[in-house]
Design a protein around this motif. Structure first.
Motif, mmCIF file in Angstrom:
data_model
loop_
_atom_site.group_PDB
_atom_site.id
_atom_site.type_symbol
_atom_site.label_atom_id
_atom_site.label_comp_id
_atom_site.label_asym_id
_atom_site.label_seq_id
_atom_site.Cartn_x
_atom_site.Cartn_y
_atom_site.Cartn_z
ATOM 1 N N VAL A 211 7.246 -6.724 -15.253
ATOM 2 C CA VAL A 211 7.657 -7.506 -14.090
ATOM 3 C C VAL A 211 7.358 -6.734 -12.808
ATOM 4 N N LEU A 212 6.604 -7.364 -11.904
ATOM 5 C CA LEU A 212 6.291 -6.774 -10.603
ATOM 6 C C LEU A 212 6.006 -7.893 -9.617
ATOM 7 N N ASP A 213 5.562 -7.537 -8.407
ATOM 8 C CA ASP A 213 5.311 -8.503 -7.343
ATOM 9 C C ASP A 213 3.853 -8.498 -6.923
ATOM 10 N N THR A 214 3.476 -9.527 -6.167
ATOM 11 C CA THR A 214 2.207 -9.488 -5.454
ATOM 12 C C THR A 214 2.465 -9.062 -4.017
ATOM 13 N N CYS A 215 1.405 -8.715 -3.305
ATOM 14 C CA CYS A 215 1.544 -8.304 -1.904
ATOM 15 C C CYS A 215 0.236 -8.540 -1.178
ATOM 16 N N ALA A 216 0.318 -8.552 0.150
ATOM 17 C CA ALA A 216 -0.887 -8.632 0.973
ATOM 18 C C ALA A 216 -1.655 -7.320 0.854
ATOM 19 N N LEU A 217 -2.972 -7.426 0.931
ATOM 20 C CA LEU A 217 -3.816 -6.247 0.973
ATOM 21 C C LEU A 217 -4.348 -6.074 2.391
ATOM 22 N N PRO A 218 -4.647 -4.848 2.792
ATOM 23 C CA PRO A 218 -5.038 -4.602 4.187
ATOM 24 C C PRO A 218 -6.472 -4.982 4.516
ATOM 25 N N TYR A 219 -7.095 -5.823 3.684
ATOM 26 C CA TYR A 219 -8.450 -6.280 3.968
ATOM 27 C C TYR A 219 -8.640 -7.649 3.319
ATOM 28 N N GLY A 220 -9.386 -8.511 3.975
ATOM 29 C CA GLY A 220 -9.647 -9.839 3.430
ATOM 30 C C GLY A 220 -8.394 -10.672 3.314
ATOM 31 N N ASP A 221 -8.487 -11.745 2.514
ATOM 32 C CA ASP A 221 -7.369 -12.664 2.330
ATOM 33 C C ASP A 221 -6.746 -12.571 0.950
ATOM 34 N N GLN A 222 -7.297 -11.730 0.079
ATOM 35 C CA GLN A 222 -6.782 -11.662 -1.276
ATOM 36 C C GLN A 222 -5.462 -10.907 -1.344
ATOM 37 N N ARG A 223 -4.768 -11.105 -2.444
ATOM 38 C CA ARG A 223 -3.496 -10.433 -2.659
ATOM 39 C C ARG A 223 -3.634 -9.432 -3.798
ATOM 40 N N GLY A 224 -2.849 -8.364 -3.691
ATOM 41 C CA GLY A 224 -2.823 -7.356 -4.728
ATOM 42 C C GLY A 224 -1.486 -7.364 -5.435
#
Length: 410
Positions: free
Chosen positions: A344-357
C-alpha cells in the motif's frame, strides 16, 4: 490476550458489525506492507489514551480559562502536552489543539494573514500540499498564492527562483514544506529570503517533524516564525496537528485556533499527543528516527537498482518519490498492481511533465522492526509486481515477510 484486542472483544458483544470492520482493518494493517509516507503505527499507550474517558470531556478554551466546568484533568493533560512539545522541539510556545495538519495551517494563516494577501509556497505540481494554494481548498480561495518549484533536472528546490519570485511578488508570507520532497529544506535560506522582502516564514514540517524530534533532521524552529505539523507520520502520535512558535506569536496563534477556527479540542487526542511527545523524548525514539532514514536510503537505492527513477537521486528522510515509467507503468498503474500484491502506497506529482509517480515512506515498516535487509526484499517485491509477477504469489511473499514483523505483537 493483547491490549489491542481486549477492547475489540468488548465491542463485539454490543456491535458485532462494527467489530468486524475494526478487526478487518487490524488484519489489513498486519498482513500487508504499509508504505504510505503519511502513516505509522502508534504505540499501545497512545491508543489507550485515545480510547480514554477524556473522549467525553468538552473543554473549549485553554487550561485555566475553559468555558466548561470539570476541566481540572483536561487542563493537566493539555499542560503536559504543551510542555513536552516545547521541550522536545525547543519552542517558546506550542498549541496542541489543532484537529489536523490542515487545521494547523489554517490557524497559522489566520494569525498572520488577511484574505487577499499574497503567499509564496511550493507549487502543487512540485509537491505542495492542498493548503499551499489549491483552488479547491480554503487557501487558494482566500489568498493569492504564487508557486515556486524545483529544478527539472535535479528535482531540488530552485532557491534562486524562490528569491526572484519573492522580490517580484512581495508576499506577506513564505511557506516552506511539501508532501513529496525527500530532501531537507534549507531553512536558513528561506529565512534570508523572507527577511529580504519583509515576509513571515511558515514552515510546514508535517512530514519531517518526527525526524526532527529524533535528531535525524534539521529543525525549522530556529528559523521559522511559525511551524505547523502533524502528530502522526514519523512522530507516531495520534492523527492531529500542532503549532510551534515564538512567544511574540503565542497569543495570535492561540486566538486563531480558538475561537477563530475551532471549537472544543479533542482532549483524548491531546492526551495521546502528550504520550507520543514523551515517547519521542527518549533514546529509543532517537534510534528509531535514524533507522527510518537509513531504511529510506536503503530502499531508494534498492528501487533504483531495480529500474525505478528516484526523484532527486535519493532521500534524506523517510520519504521516497519515484517514477515507475522505466518499468513500463505509470504511477496510478503501479499503485494498483502493488495494492493487488498487498503493498500500500500513494501516487504523487512528479517535477517534470504531467505524469504521476509513486510516493512511499519507511516510518511504519521501521516501527515494525524491519531493517535495511528487508528494504532490499521490499524492492524485489516491487519489481516483481510491476514486471509481470503473479499477484497471488507476490501477495503470499509479502505476507511471509510481514508476518515476522507484526504490529503490536499480534
Amino acid at each position: 490476550m493483547s491490549v489491542i484486542t481486549q477492547p475489540l472483544d468488548l465491542l463485539r458483544q454490543q456491535d458485532p458489525q462494527m467489530a468486524d470492520v475494526l478487526d478487518g482493518e487490524r488484519q489489513r494493517q498486519a498482513t500487508g506492507l504499509q508504505l504510505i509516507a503519511a502513516e505509522n503505527f502508534t504505540s499501545a499507550a497512545v491508543l489507550t489514551a485515545l480510547g480514554s474517558e477524556l473522549a467525553n470531556k468538552y473543554a473549549e478554551g485553554y487550561p485555566g480559562a475553559r468555558h466548561h466546568g470539570g476541566c481540572e484533568y483536561a487542563d493537566l493533560a493539555e499542560q503536559i502536552a504543551v510542555e513536552r512539545a516545547r521541550a522536545l522541539f525547543g519552542a517558546e510556545h506550542a498549541n496542541v489543539q489543532p484537529h489536523s495538519g490542515s487545521a494547523a495551517v489554517l490557524a497559522a494563516y489566520a494569525a498572520l494573514l488577511r484574505p487577499g494577501d499574497t503567499v509564496l509556497a511550493m507549487a502543487l505540481t512540485s509537491g505542495g500540499h492542498l493548503t499551499h494554494g489549491s483552488p479547491a481548498n480554503f487557501s487558494g480561495r482566500w489568498f493569492d498564492f504564487v508557486g515556486y518549484g524545483v529544478d527539472a533536472a535535479t528535482g531540488l528546490i530552485d532557491y534562486a527562483r524562490v528569491q526572484r519570485l519573492a522580490h517580484e511578488h512581495r508576499p506577506k508570507a513564505i511557506v516552506c514544506g511539501s508532501i513529496s520532497y525527500p530532501r531537507h529544506p534549507e531553512y536558513s535560506v528561506f529565512r534570508e529570503i523572507a527577511d529580504e522582502v519583509g515576509a513571515f516564514l511558515i514552515a510546514d514540517a508535517s512530514h519531517p517533524i518526527g525526524l526532527v524530534a529524533g535528531g535525524a533532521a534539521p529543525s525549522p524552529v530556529p528559523y521559522a516564525d511559525i511551524v505547523v505539523a502533524t502528530t502522526h507520520k514519523v512522530l507516531r502520535g495520534p492523527r492531529g496537528g500542532m503549532i510551534l512558535c515564538g512567544s511574540e506569536f503565542a497569543e495570535r496563534i492561540d486566538r486563531a485556533v480558538f475561537p477563530f477556527t475551532q471549537g472544543g479540542p479533542q482532549m483524548h487526542s491531546i492526551a495521546a499527543k502528550a504520550v507520543a511527545f514523551g515517547e519521542a523524548a527518549g533514546p529509543a525514539f532517537t534510534s528509531y528516527a535514524h533507522r527510518v532514514v537509513a531504511n529510506g536510503r536503503a530502499l531508494a537505492d534498492a528501487l533504483a537498482a531495480g529500474g525505478f527513477a528516484i526523484t532527486t537521486g535519493g532521500t534524506d528522510t523517510h520519504l521516497i518519490t519515484a517514477d515507475p515509467a522505466p518499468l513500463g507503468v505509470d504511477g496510478a498503474g503501479a499503485r494498483g498492481r502493488l495494492a493487488a500484491a498487498g503493498i500500500v502506497l500513494d501516487t504523487c506529482a512528479l517535477p517534470y511533465g504531467d505524469q504521476r509517480g509513486i510516493r512511499l515512506g519507511t516510518a511504519a515498516v521501521t516501527t515494525q522492526g524491519m531493517g535495511e535487509a528487508e528494504m532490499g526484499r521490499i524492492a524485489e517485491l516491487f519489481t516483481a509486481a510491476l514486471t509481470g509477477g503473479e499477484p497471488t504469489k507476490i501477495r503470499s511473499d509479502v505476507n511471509e515477510l510481514v508476518v515476522s514483523f507484526p504490529p503490536y505483537g499480534v
